[in-house]
Structure formats: structure tokens, C-alpha cells
Design a protein around this motif. Structure first.
Motif, PDB file in Angstrom:
ATOM      1  N   GLY A   1      48.324  40.916  34.556  1.00  9.81           N
ATOM      2  CA  GLY A   1      47.033  41.593  34.656  1.00  9.81           C
ATOM      3  C   GLY A   1      45.997  40.763  35.394  1.00  9.81           C
ATOM      4  N   ALA A   2      45.995  39.445  35.147  1.00 12.55           N
ATOM      5  CA  ALA A   2      45.056  38.577  35.852  1.00 12.55           C
ATOM      6  C   ALA A   2      45.333  38.561  37.351  1.00 12.55           C
ATOM      7  CB  ALA A   2      45.132  37.163  35.277  1.00 12.55           C
ATOM      8  N   LEU A   3      46.616  38.550  37.736  1.00  8.89           N
ATOM      9  CA  LEU A   3      46.958  38.564  39.155  1.00  8.89           C
ATOM     10  C   LEU A   3      46.580  39.903  39.794  1.00  8.89           C
ATOM     11  CD1 LEU A   3      48.169  37.234  41.600  1.00  8.89           C
ATOM     12  CD2 LEU A   3      50.446  37.930  40.816  1.00  8.89           C
ATOM     13  N   LEU A   4      46.748  41.003  39.074  1.00  4.77           N
ATOM     14  CA  LEU A   4      46.324  42.310  39.595  1.00  4.77           C
ATOM     15  C   LEU A   4      44.821  42.310  39.868  1.00  4.77           C
ATOM     16  CD1 LEU A   4      46.813  45.307  40.246  1.00  4.77           C
ATOM     17  CD2 LEU A   4      46.561  45.780  37.788  1.00  4.77           C
ATOM     18  N   ASN A   5      44.049  41.760  38.973  1.00  3.59           N
ATOM     19  CA  ASN A   5      42.606  41.673  39.179  1.00  3.59           C
ATOM     20  C   ASN A   5      42.272  40.848  40.423  1.00  3.59           C
ATOM     21  OD1 ASN A   5      39.817  41.860  38.731  1.00  3.59           O
ATOM     22  ND2 ASN A   5      39.813  40.118  37.311  1.00  3.59           N
ATOM     23  N   ASN A   6      42.980  39.746  40.620  1.00  6.97           N
ATOM     24  CA  ASN A   6      42.731  38.917  41.797  1.00  6.97           C
ATOM     25  C   ASN A   6      43.104  39.649  43.087  1.00  6.97           C
ATOM     26  OD1 ASN A   6      41.862  36.836  40.141  1.00  6.97           O
ATOM     27  ND2 ASN A   6      43.858  35.798  40.119  1.00  6.97           N
ATOM     28  N   MET A   7      44.175  40.427  43.044  1.00  7.80           N
ATOM     29  CA  MET A   7      44.583  41.173  44.240  1.00  7.80           C
ATOM     30  C   MET A   7      43.514  42.192  44.643  1.00  7.80           C
ATOM     31  SD  MET A   7      48.594  41.718  43.159  1.00  7.80           S
ATOM     32  CE  MET A   7      48.964  42.858  44.488  1.00  7.80           C
ATOM     33  N   LEU A   8      42.973  42.891  43.661  1.00 11.74           N
ATOM     34  CA  LEU A   8      41.959  43.899  43.979  1.00 11.74           C
ATOM     35  C   LEU A   8      40.645  43.251  44.411  1.00 11.74           C
ATOM     36  CD1 LEU A   8      42.621  46.462  41.095  1.00 11.74           C
ATOM     37  CD2 LEU A   8      43.563  46.431  43.421  1.00 11.74           C
ATOM     38  N   ARG A   9      40.302  42.138  43.793  1.00 11.99           N
ATOM     39  CA  ARG A   9      39.069  41.452  44.171  1.00 11.99           C
ATOM     40  C   ARG A   9      39.176  40.830  45.572  1.00 11.99           C
ATOM     41  NH1 ARG A   9      35.069  40.332  40.478  1.00 11.99           N
ATOM     42  NH2 ARG A   9      35.441  41.124  38.367  1.00 11.99           N
ATOM     43  N   ALA A  10      40.401  40.480  45.987  1.00  9.43           N
ATOM     44  CA  ALA A  10      40.564  39.944  47.334  1.00  9.43           C
ATOM     45  C   ALA A  10      40.165  40.972  48.392  1.00  9.43           C
ATOM     46  CB  ALA A  10      42.000  39.493  47.538  1.00  9.43           C
ATOM     47  N   LEU A  11      40.291  42.260  48.048  1.00  9.24           N
ATOM     48  CA  LEU A  11      39.848  43.334  48.944  1.00  9.24           C
ATOM     49  C   LEU A  11      38.394  43.734  48.687  1.00  9.24           C
ATOM     50  CD1 LEU A  11      42.993  45.670  48.856  1.00  9.24           C
ATOM     51  CD2 LEU A  11      42.249  44.224  50.757  1.00  9.24           C
ATOM     52  N   ARG A  12      37.705  42.986  47.808  1.00  7.66           N
ATOM     53  CA  ARG A  12      36.328  43.266  47.398  1.00  7.66           C
ATOM     54  C   ARG A  12      36.209  44.641  46.729  1.00  7.66           C
ATOM     55  NH1 ARG A  12      32.850  39.533  49.658  1.00  7.66           N
ATOM     56  NH2 ARG A  12      33.687  38.330  51.406  1.00  7.66           N
ATOM     57  N   LEU A  13      37.264  45.017  46.041  1.00  5.84           N
ATOM     58  CA  LEU A  13      37.219  46.321  45.381  1.00  5.84           C
ATOM     59  C   LEU A  13      36.376  46.291  44.115  1.00  5.84           C
ATOM     60  CD1 LEU A  13      40.855  47.683  45.809  1.00  5.84           C
ATOM     61  CD2 LEU A  13      38.827  48.047  47.238  1.00  5.84           C
ATOM     62  N   GLN A  14      35.975  45.095  43.656  1.00  6.47           N
ATOM     63  CA  GLN A  14      35.074  45.074  42.500  1.00  6.47           C
ATOM     64  C   GLN A  14      33.724  45.686  42.839  1.00  6.47           C
ATOM     65  OE1 GLN A  14      35.863  42.514  44.300  1.00  6.47           O
ATOM     66  NE2 GLN A  14      34.112  41.136  44.612  1.00  6.47           N
ATOM     67  N   GLN A  15      33.436  45.817  44.134  1.00  8.08           N
ATOM     68  CA  GLN A  15      32.193  46.462  44.572  1.00  8.08           C
ATOM     69  C   GLN A  15      32.413  47.923  44.961  1.00  8.08           C
ATOM     70  OE1 GLN A  15      30.813  44.021  47.829  1.00  8.08           O
ATOM     71  NE2 GLN A  15      30.700  42.154  46.577  1.00  8.08           N
ATOM     72  N   HIS A  16      33.656  48.363  44.796  1.00  6.97           N
ATOM     73  CA  HIS A  16      33.968  49.738  45.195  1.00  6.97           C
ATOM     74  C   HIS A  16      33.601  50.680  44.055  1.00  6.97           C
ATOM     75  CE1 HIS A  16      36.161  53.052  47.050  1.00  6.97           C
ATOM     76  NE2 HIS A  16      36.268  52.291  48.137  1.00  6.97           N
ATOM     77  N   PRO A  17      33.036  51.830  44.398  1.00 10.12           N
ATOM     78  CA  PRO A  17      32.578  52.723  43.322  1.00 10.12           C
ATOM     79  C   PRO A  17      33.702  53.408  42.557  1.00 10.12           C
ATOM     80  CG  PRO A  17      32.204  53.732  45.463  1.00 10.12           C
ATOM     81  CD  PRO A  17      32.675  52.342  45.721  1.00 10.12           C
ATOM     82  N   GLN A  18      34.810  53.671  43.194  1.00 14.70           N
ATOM     83  CA  GLN A  18      35.853  54.444  42.525  1.00 14.70           C
ATOM     84  C   GLN A  18      37.214  53.771  42.704  1.00 14.70           C
ATOM     85  OE1 GLN A  18      35.434  57.045  40.578  1.00 14.70           O
ATOM     86  NE2 GLN A  18      33.219  57.094  40.916  1.00 14.70           N
ATOM     87  N   VAL A  19      37.565  52.912  41.758  1.00 12.87           N
ATOM     88  CA  VAL A  19      38.894  52.290  41.713  1.00 12.87           C
ATOM     89  C   VAL A  19      39.467  52.561  40.331  1.00 12.87           C
ATOM     90  CG1 VAL A  19      40.232  50.168  41.911  1.00 12.87           C
ATOM     91  CG2 VAL A  19      38.215  50.507  43.340  1.00 12.87           C
ATOM     92  N   ARG A  20      40.524  53.337  40.287  1.00 17.64           N
ATOM     93  CA  ARG A  20      41.152  53.694  39.006  1.00 17.64           C
ATOM     94  C   ARG A  20      42.569  53.148  38.963  1.00 17.64           C
ATOM     95  NH1 ARG A  20      38.013  58.215  40.418  1.00 17.64           N
ATOM     96  NH2 ARG A  20      36.540  58.862  38.764  1.00 17.64           N
ATOM     97  N   ILE A  21      42.927  52.714  37.785  1.00 17.80           N
ATOM     98  CA  ILE A  21      44.285  52.203  37.557  1.00 17.80           C
ATOM     99  C   ILE A  21      45.010  53.187  36.644  1.00 17.80           C
ATOM    100  CG2 ILE A  21      45.680  50.312  36.628  1.00 17.80           C
ATOM    101  CD1 ILE A  21      43.453  48.415  37.315  1.00 17.80           C
ATOM    102  N   ALA A  22      46.220  53.551  37.066  1.00 14.18           N
ATOM    103  CA  ALA A  22      47.065  54.438  36.263  1.00 14.18           C
ATOM    104  C   ALA A  22      48.232  53.617  35.720  1.00 14.18           C
ATOM    105  CB  ALA A  22      47.563  55.603  37.111  1.00 14.18           C
TER     106      ALA A  22
END
Length: 285
Positions: free
Chosen positions: A162-183
Motif C-alpha cells: 500500500g505504501a508503494l502504491l501511494n508513492n507511485m500515484l504521488r510520483a504522477l502528482r495525483l495527490q493534487q488530482h481531484p478525482q482518483v479512485r481506487i477499486a
């Protein structure tokens, strides 16, 4: 002229002092000696064959005395060692050995092993907003839907994966993206999904999520998740190289975080897949 005188006549001549020069009579003992020689020769083998008796011969002992003497003087018999039996080269291992060969080493790190796909259906948990603080009203041109197999469907951020998944998404700056959903996806043994509220069969749940949230792209992480979502059976390499469509939404396949933890050399390929997904144009509605 030769005179043949007998012994009496010779004795008479000797008494008269007359020396008799005639040939001496053959000795009478010669035949006797010659006759005695064979007798001595015949007696010789018997003397040789029969050795002389010893001067002093020990008196024989009674049987009981002989046994007692032998018992007293004989050394203690050593126990006879059995010859070692060579082990059979092709003998099957015993049950404890077979069990120890199959047992995992004690220092091995526990690895999450989901049930086999043949006996366990796939389920999808409730969608999770990756970064709730940046959540905004649905924006069809910017949404992300990330499908990933999780050991705990209720918490996709759990553990190192889970920590690595968070790092992967943050590398794309998706923490600033309005709509990122995980299924979160999971495989459950038949009959066990009832104890996990929020789990729904994968196919209808995915179709409903795509129709409701209209994401711009779908990111599928992991070989097993990709096969379940796409209903394909190829290896991960061909699935990564192809751009897929899920009900009209473009989808990219990449490595799952759990695999990247075991194979760090695959991280550059995963980053290339993320960049390709980021560059996708949203579908026209």
C-alpha cells in the motif's frame, strides 16, 4: 698248481709252522653281510616313518580338566560386529524427511497467496478516494480509476504494498488530482464473500463504476487482476504492450506493487506504464 685246502688242513699247516701262500678262501661272511643289507634297507623306511617317542610324555588329562584349563586360559570372546548395511541409493525418503523438504524455511517472509482463480471468483470492494482532501465534483476529463488486487480490500494502503502504491500515484502528482479512485480487487473462496460487506462480483461492479464516474483512464495493476478484468490469458508482457478498452474507456496494464517489492528491477517499466496512462486522452462523451 693250486692246492685246494680246507680249513682243517690249513690249521694243521699253521701248527706245523709252515706258511701257506696259496690264495685265501673267500670270506664266508660276505654273503651274510650282503644278505643282511636288504634287511637293513627294508628296516630303514620303518625307522623313518615311525619317529622316536619323546623322552618324557605328559600324562593325558581327564576331559573335565582339559575343559577347565581351556576355559581359564582362553581370552574372552569379543562380540561379533554386524556388517553395516549400505543405504539404498534410490530409497524413498521417510515421511519426516519428505515433510521437512516441503516445509518453508523458518526465516521466509510471509507472502500473501490468494485462492486459485479456478476455484475462487473475483470481487470488487467499494471505491476509495485516494486523496479525499482533493476530492472534487466529477470531472470526466480528469478522472482516474485504479484497479489493484489487495490483501485487505477495506484498506488498499495497508502494508508495504500500500505504501508503494501511494508513492507511485504521488510520483504522477495525483495527490493534487481531484478525482482518483481506487477499486480494491480480491479473490475469495466460494461462500466467504458473504462475511465481507461491500464486496460485489467483479464484472457488474466494474461496469457500474465506469458508467457512474466516467473516468478518463483505467490503470490495472497486476497480472491476475488484468486477466480477471480483461478476460484474457496472456502473460503480463503482451498485456502491458497493448492499449485496452473497458466499455469505451482506455486502460493500461502494469505491475502491481506487491510484485515490485519482490522485483525492484521492474520499477522503470512500471514508471513508463504510468506515464503512458497519464498521457491518454479522455474519451469523448
Amino acid at each position: 698248481m693250486a692246492l685246494n685246502l680246507d680249513a682243517r688242513q690249513r690249521a694243521m699247516l699253521q701248527d706245523m709252522g709252515i706258511t701257506f701262500w696259496g690264495p685265501s678262501a673267500p670270506p664266508a661272511a660276505v654273503p651274510a653281510v650282503a644278505a643282511a643289507a636288504p634287511a637293513e634297507a627294508s628296516a630303514l623306511p620303518a625307522a623313518v616313518a615311525t619317529p622316536a617317542a619323546p623322552a618324557a610324555e605328559a600324562a593325558p588329562q581327564p576331559p573335565t580338566a582339559v575343559i577347565a584349563t581351556a576355559t581359564a586360559t582362553a581370552p574372552d570372546p569379543q562380540p561379533e560386529r554386524a556388517a553395516p548395511i549400505p543405504p539404498a541409493m534410490d530409497a524413498a525418503p521417510t515421511a519426516p524427511q519428505a515433510a521437512s523438504a516441503d516445509a518453508a524455511p523458518a526465516h521466509a517472509t510471509p507472502v500473501y497467496r490468494a485462492p486459485s482463480a479456478a476455484s475462487a471468483p473475483w470481487f470488487m470492494a467499494r471505491l476509495v478516494h485516494a486523496y479525499a482532501e482533493s476530492a472534487a465534483p466529477d470531472a470526466p476529463d480528469a478522472g482516474w480509476l485504479v484497479l489493484v488486487e489487495c490483501a485487505d480490500p477495506a484498506d488498499p494502503w495497508a502494508g508495504d504494498a500500500g505504501a508503494l502504491l501511494n508513492n507511485m500515484l504521488r510520483a504522477l502528482r495525483l495527490q493534487q488530482h481531484p478525482q482518483v479512485r481506487i477499486a480494491p480487487l480480491t479473490r475469495q473462496a466460494p461462500g466467504s464473500a458473504a462475511g465481507h460487506p461491500g464486496l460485489e462480483p467483479l464484472a457488474p461492479a466494474l461496469q457500474a463504476a465506469l458508467a457512474t464516474h466516467r473516468p478518463a483512464r483505467v490503470l490495472v495493476l497486476g497480472l491476475h487482476a488484468a486477466r480477471a478484468v480483461l478476460q484474457r490469458s496472456e502473460a503480463l508482457g503482451p498485456l502491458r504492450a497493448e492499449l485496452h478498452q473497458l466499455h469505451g474507456v482506455p486502460a493500461v496494464v502494469s505491475y502491481d506493487p506487491a510484485y515490485l517489492l519482490r522485483a525492484p528491477h521492474a520499477k522503470p517499466g512500471a514508471w513508463a506504464d504510468l506515464c503512458r496512462a497519464h498521457a491518454l486522452q479522455p474519451p469523448a462523451h
